[in-house]
Design an enzyme around this catalytic site. Structure first.
Site, PDB file in Angstrom:
ATOM      1  N   CYS A  24       0.827  -1.214   0.000  1.00 11.09           N
ATOM      2  CA  CYS A  24       0.000   0.000   0.000  1.00 11.09           C
ATOM      3  C   CYS A  24       0.863   1.267   0.000  1.00 11.09           C
ATOM      4  O   CYS A  24       1.611   1.510   0.946  1.00 11.09           O
ATOM      5  CB  CYS A  24      -0.904  -0.063   1.234  1.00 11.09           C
ATOM      6  SG  CYS A  24      -1.651   1.486   1.718  1.00 11.09           S
ATOM      7  N   CYS A  27       0.125   3.710   2.856  1.00  9.97           N
ATOM      8  CA  CYS A  27       0.634   3.156   4.124  1.00  9.97           C
ATOM      9  C   CYS A  27       2.108   3.514   4.300  1.00  9.97           C
ATOM     10  O   CYS A  27       2.557   3.807   5.410  1.00  9.97           O
ATOM     11  CB  CYS A  27       0.480   1.634   4.159  1.00  9.97           C
ATOM     12  SG  CYS A  27      -1.234   1.076   4.048  1.00  9.97           S
TER      13      CYS A  27
END
Length: 99
Positions: A24, A27
């Site tokens: 991600c 993230c």
């Protein structure tokens, strides 16, 4: 992990949980922000990262549909939840208001 998770969120008055995934992009953007938050708040809160790919049942229990998803637990109860990258200032303020 479920039993460990309950023990984890009960181990400190304030626990900020980051549900994330290695693949991600947002993230990865959030990771250094959380490190800064941890430095700023010190012992006021514990910050924990949970990999949704490794802990799918836990992510399912909390209905994590997108990553990153942040949750703040106070005395074991979820009091705040937000998805996406959050600004450092907002997270520090949230922890300070609830500590």
């Amino acid at each position: 992990m479920k039993a460990n998770f309950n023990k984890l969120i009960g181990s400190h008055p304030l626990v900020l949980v980051d549900f994330y995934a290695d693949w991600c992009g947002p993230c990865k953007t959030l990771a250094p922000i959380l490190k800064d938050v941890a430095q700023d708040v010190g012992e006021k809160a514990k910050i924990v990262k949970i990999d949704v790919d490794k802990h799918q049942s836990l992510a399912g229990k909390f209905q994590v549909r997108g990553v990153p998803t942040l949750m703040l637990f106070k005395n074991g109860e979820m009091i705040w939840r937000e998805s996406g990258v959050q600004p450092k200032e907002q997270l520090v303020q949230l922890i300070n208001q609830n500590s």
